[in-house]
Each structure stands twice: as structure tokens, then as C-alpha cells.
Design a protein around this motif. Structure first.
Motif, PDB file in Angstrom:
ATOM      1  N   HIS A   1     -29.434 -15.873 -93.012  1.00  0.00           N
ATOM      2  CA  HIS A   1     -30.471 -16.423 -92.139  1.00  0.00           C
ATOM      3  C   HIS A   1     -30.864 -17.838 -92.578  1.00  0.00           C
ATOM      4  O   HIS A   1     -31.090 -18.715 -91.745  1.00  0.00           O
ATOM      5  CB  HIS A   1     -31.702 -15.513 -92.158  1.00  0.00           C
ATOM      6  N   ILE A   2     -30.940 -18.042 -93.883  1.00  0.00           N
ATOM      7  CA  ILE A   2     -31.316 -19.357 -94.401  1.00  0.00           C
ATOM      8  C   ILE A   2     -30.238 -20.393 -94.087  1.00  0.00           C
ATOM      9  O   ILE A   2     -30.527 -21.510 -93.659  1.00  0.00           O
ATOM     10  CB  ILE A   2     -31.578 -19.273 -95.919  1.00  0.00           C
ATOM     11  N   ILE A   3     -28.977 -20.017 -94.277  1.00  0.00           N
ATOM     12  CA  ILE A   3     -27.873 -20.931 -93.956  1.00  0.00           C
ATOM     13  C   ILE A   3     -27.862 -21.259 -92.467  1.00  0.00           C
ATOM     14  O   ILE A   3     -27.668 -22.417 -92.067  1.00  0.00           O
ATOM     15  CB  ILE A   3     -26.524 -20.320 -94.385  1.00  0.00           C
ATOM     16  N   ALA A   4     -28.092 -20.240 -91.633  1.00  0.00           N
ATOM     17  CA  ALA A   4     -28.132 -20.463 -90.183  1.00  0.00           C
ATOM     18  C   ALA A   4     -29.271 -21.404 -89.799  1.00  0.00           C
ATOM     19  O   ALA A   4     -29.110 -22.257 -88.916  1.00  0.00           O
ATOM     20  CB  ALA A   4     -28.279 -19.123 -89.460  1.00  0.00           C
ATOM     21  N   SER A   5     -30.408 -21.283 -90.457  1.00  0.00           N
ATOM     22  CA  SER A   5     -31.535 -22.183 -90.178  1.00  0.00           C
ATOM     23  C   SER A   5     -31.214 -23.614 -90.578  1.00  0.00           C
ATOM     24  O   SER A   5     -31.554 -24.563 -89.860  1.00  0.00           O
ATOM     25  CB  SER A   5     -32.784 -21.696 -90.920  1.00  0.00           C
ATOM     26  N   ILE A   6     -30.553 -23.790 -91.723  1.00  0.00           N
ATOM     27  CA  ILE A   6     -30.170 -25.133 -92.175  1.00  0.00           C
ATOM     28  C   ILE A   6     -29.214 -25.780 -91.180  1.00  0.00           C
ATOM     29  O   ILE A   6     -29.313 -26.974 -90.862  1.00  0.00           O
ATOM     30  CB  ILE A   6     -29.546 -25.068 -93.579  1.00  0.00           C
ATOM     31  N   LEU A   7     -28.249 -24.997 -90.662  1.00  0.00           N
ATOM     32  CA  LEU A   7     -27.316 -25.524 -89.664  1.00  0.00           C
ATOM     33  C   LEU A   7     -28.058 -25.945 -88.397  1.00  0.00           C
ATOM     34  O   LEU A   7     -27.733 -26.973 -87.791  1.00  0.00           O
ATOM     35  CB  LEU A   7     -26.265 -24.458 -89.325  1.00  0.00           C
ATOM     36  N   ALA A   8     -29.060 -25.167 -87.991  1.00  0.00           N
ATOM     37  CA  ALA A   8     -29.840 -25.527 -86.809  1.00  0.00           C
ATOM     38  C   ALA A   8     -30.616 -26.814 -87.036  1.00  0.00           C
ATOM     39  O   ALA A   8     -30.717 -27.662 -86.143  1.00  0.00           O
ATOM     40  CB  ALA A   8     -30.798 -24.395 -86.439  1.00  0.00           C
ATOM     41  N   TRP A   9     -31.176 -26.990 -88.234  1.00  0.00           N
ATOM     42  CA  TRP A   9     -31.896 -28.229 -88.537  1.00  0.00           C
ATOM     43  C   TRP A   9     -30.942 -29.425 -88.567  1.00  0.00           C
ATOM     44  O   TRP A   9     -31.324 -30.543 -88.230  1.00  0.00           O
ATOM     45  CB  TRP A   9     -32.609 -28.102 -89.885  1.00  0.00           C
ATOM     46  N   ALA A  10     -29.690 -29.196 -88.977  1.00  0.00           N
ATOM     47  CA  ALA A  10     -28.711 -30.285 -89.045  1.00  0.00           C
ATOM     48  C   ALA A  10     -28.409 -30.869 -87.670  1.00  0.00           C
ATOM     49  O   ALA A  10     -27.953 -32.010 -87.565  1.00  0.00           O
ATOM     50  CB  ALA A  10     -27.420 -29.780 -89.694  1.00  0.00           C
ATOM     51  N   SER A  11     -28.667 -30.104 -86.612  1.00  0.00           N
ATOM     52  CA  SER A  11     -28.396 -30.599 -85.259  1.00  0.00           C
ATOM     53  C   SER A  11     -29.231 -31.830 -84.929  1.00  0.00           C
ATOM     54  O   SER A  11     -28.867 -32.615 -84.046  1.00  0.00           O
ATOM     55  CB  SER A  11     -28.690 -29.493 -84.232  1.00  0.00           C
ATOM     56  N   SER A  12     -30.336 -32.019 -85.640  1.00  0.00           N
ATOM     57  CA  SER A  12     -31.212 -33.164 -85.363  1.00  0.00           C
ATOM     58  C   SER A  12     -30.590 -34.494 -85.784  1.00  0.00           C
ATOM     59  O   SER A  12     -30.966 -35.541 -85.266  1.00  0.00           O
ATOM     60  CB  SER A  12     -32.552 -32.988 -86.084  1.00  0.00           C
ATOM     61  N   VAL A  13     -29.637 -34.473 -86.711  1.00  0.00           N
ATOM     62  CA  VAL A  13     -29.066 -35.712 -87.232  1.00  0.00           C
ATOM     63  C   VAL A  13     -27.563 -35.839 -86.967  1.00  0.00           C
ATOM     64  O   VAL A  13     -26.961 -36.854 -87.337  1.00  0.00           O
ATOM     65  CB  VAL A  13     -29.307 -35.822 -88.751  1.00  0.00           C
ATOM     66  N   ILE A  14     -26.975 -34.854 -86.326  1.00  0.00           N
ATOM     67  CA  ILE A  14     -25.513 -34.845 -86.225  1.00  0.00           C
ATOM     68  C   ILE A  14     -24.990 -35.699 -85.065  1.00  0.00           C
ATOM     69  O   ILE A  14     -23.877 -36.214 -85.117  1.00  0.00           O
ATOM     70  CB  ILE A  14     -24.999 -33.388 -86.097  1.00  0.00           C
ATOM     71  N   ASN A  15     -25.807 -35.889 -84.021  1.00  0.00           N
ATOM     72  CA  ASN A  15     -25.337 -36.629 -82.852  1.00  0.00           C
ATOM     73  C   ASN A  15     -24.913 -38.068 -83.155  1.00  0.00           C
ATOM     74  O   ASN A  15     -23.860 -38.510 -82.686  1.00  0.00           O
ATOM     75  CB  ASN A  15     -26.386 -36.605 -81.744  1.00  0.00           C
ATOM     76  N   PRO A  16     -25.712 -38.854 -83.898  1.00  0.00           N
ATOM     77  CA  PRO A  16     -25.245 -40.212 -84.211  1.00  0.00           C
ATOM     78  C   PRO A  16     -23.905 -40.231 -84.931  1.00  0.00           C
ATOM     79  O   PRO A  16     -23.082 -41.127 -84.709  1.00  0.00           O
ATOM     80  CB  PRO A  16     -26.367 -40.768 -85.100  1.00  0.00           C
ATOM     81  N   LEU A  17     -23.668 -39.248 -85.802  1.00  0.00           N
ATOM     82  CA  LEU A  17     -22.394 -39.183 -86.521  1.00  0.00           C
ATOM     83  C   LEU A  17     -21.247 -38.862 -85.571  1.00  0.00           C
ATOM     84  O   LEU A  17     -20.154 -39.410 -85.691  1.00  0.00           O
ATOM     85  CB  LEU A  17     -22.474 -38.128 -87.632  1.00  0.00           C
ATOM     86  N   ILE A  18     -21.504 -37.972 -84.608  1.00  0.00           N
ATOM     87  CA  ILE A  18     -20.459 -37.609 -83.642  1.00  0.00           C
ATOM     88  C   ILE A  18     -20.065 -38.820 -82.818  1.00  0.00           C
ATOM     89  O   ILE A  18     -18.883 -39.140 -82.658  1.00  0.00           O
ATOM     90  CB  ILE A  18     -20.943 -36.474 -82.714  1.00  0.00           C
ATOM     91  N   TYR A  19     -21.063 -39.517 -82.270  1.00  0.00           N
ATOM     92  CA  TYR A  19     -20.769 -40.662 -81.410  1.00  0.00           C
ATOM     93  C   TYR A  19     -20.105 -41.789 -82.192  1.00  0.00           C
ATOM     94  O   TYR A  19     -19.220 -42.474 -81.678  1.00  0.00           O
ATOM     95  CB  TYR A  19     -22.053 -41.161 -80.742  1.00  0.00           C
TER      96      TYR A  19
END
Length: 218
Positions: free
Chosen positions: A144-162
Motif C-alpha cells: 500500500h505504501i509503495i502504491a501511494s508513492i507511485l500515485a504521488w509520483a504522478s505529480s512530477v512525471i509529466n514534465p519528464l515524459i514530454y
């Protein structure tokens, strides 16, 4: 249709509805009508806890994952279809047969971008949804903790993708990082009580007093 949908008034209405819906979904557990808000000691998180054996947590997680997933699939499918249709029309008008290497490269880049965004969305939110729906009794709190960390990572991942998939974004980031270096260098020369500034592109300032003493300086 963009200019008709996204007027200033309609944008404010959309933002207001987003906030109202987001907070509205949390009203039942907040008031203790359907579940309750509290600390889950197993996952170290404030979340929706069962009350009288009932909780909307599973429904909210399924809805919160399924709706964006459908929107992403439909939206990107429409974008890709529109781009392909526009290219076919241009090819028909120009009487071209087949795609050039550059056009194929652009199609491949667009497909890669959309696929990357969708896969990153799944990687960020699917584990959180699965853990909260299937592991209701929290037998594996570390997952559950790992899944929560992955969800929080979505806030910063878009600039890296683009930045990784779009050369225009990479160029923009490069210009942003080099903006200080590319600006004209400001040089300052003091003459008496005045300070005169000029850029590296402007003619140099000549001190007339030094010129009288040393004409060869010019």
C-alpha cells in the motif's frame, strides 16, 4: 469549438464544478454518513475507514481510476485519428502517394508520446486502485505504501515524459536553462558621479579624460 467551450466564464464554471465534485465525494465520510475519515496505522495514512461495516472507499478508487482511464483512451484516440485524417487530406491535395520518412517519424513520435503517457498513468494509479480494492483488510501494508508513492509520483512525471518524447519541449527546457548565458552581458563603467551601463552588443564607452592622456587607447 475550442474558443466556444473555453471562454473565461466557462473555464471558471468548470474549475468550480471540479472542486465541488472532488469535495462533494468526500462529504459522506466526512460527516460519518458513509464510512469515516481517520488514520490507518497499517499504512500510516489518513484515509476512509469503515463505519458500521460500510465504506465508499472501493467505489471511489474504482471510479477515480476508471473515469480518467476512459477519458485518456478516448481523447488520445481522437487526437491520433484527427492527425492522421489531416495528413491524408494534405496528401490528397498535393497528389502525394504514401508518407515521407519525416511524416512517418512524426507519426511514430506522436504514438510513442501517447502510449508513454497512458502507460505511466497505469503505472502510477493502477497499483493504488488494486491494493485498495482487493486488499481491503491490508494484509500487505508495504505494498500500500509503495502504491501511494507511485500515485504521488504522478505529480512530477509529466514534465519528464514530454521532455523525453518531444523535441520542442527539450528545446524549450534548454532555452530556459541557458537563458542567463544567452542574455547580453551588462558591463558598467564609472565616470565621475555617473554610472553608464551597456550590453556587449553596444559600442564601447570611451572615457574622454583617458583619451586626452593616451590617444592610442582609441
Amino acid at each position: 469549438m475550442y474558443s466556444q467551450i473555453y471562454t473565461t466564464t466557462k473555464i471558471w464554471i468548470q474549475l468550480l464544478l471540479i472542486w465541488l465534485v472532488s469535495f462533494g465525494l468526500m462529504v459522506p465520510p466526512l460527516l460519518g454518513i458513509w464510512g469515516q475519515l481517520g488514520l490507518d496505522t497499517n499504512t500510516f495514512s489518513c484515509t476512509i475507514l469503515p463505519k458500521d461495516g460500510r465504506s465508499p472507499k472501493k467505489y471511489l478508487f474504482v471510479f477515480g481510476f476508471a473515469l480518467p482511464c476512459v477519458v485518456i483512451i478516448v481523447s488520445y484516440s481522437c487526437i491520433y485519428w484527427r492527425v492522421r485524417e489531416s495528413k491524408r487530406k494534405l496528401e490528397g491535395r498535393s497528389k502525394l502517394s504514401g508518407q515521407t520518412a519525416k511524416e512517418k517519424e512524426e507519426d511514430s513520435r506522436l504514438t510513442t508520446l501517447m502510449l508513454t503517457i497512458f502507460l505511466c498513468f497505469l503505472a502510477c494509479f493502477l497499483p493504488l486502485m488494486i491494493m485498495n480494492v482487493t486488499d481491503d483488510s491490508i494484509r500487505y501494508p508495504w505494498l500500500h505504501i509503495i502504491a501511494s508513492i507511485l500515485a504521488w509520483a504522478s505529480s512530477v512525471i509529466n514534465p519528464l515524459i514530454y521532455a523525453a518524447t518531444n523535441r520542442q519541449y527539450r528545446a524549450a527546457y534548454g532555452n530556459l536553462l541557458k537563458i542567463c548565458k544567452n542574455n547580453p552581458v551588462t558591463r558598467r563603467t564609472t565616470w565621475g558621479s555617473r554610472t553608464v551601463g551597456h550590453s556587449s552588443n553596444s559600442p564601447p564607452y570611451v572615457d574622454k579624460r583617458n583619451l586626452k592622456e593616451n590617444p592610442t587607447k582609441l
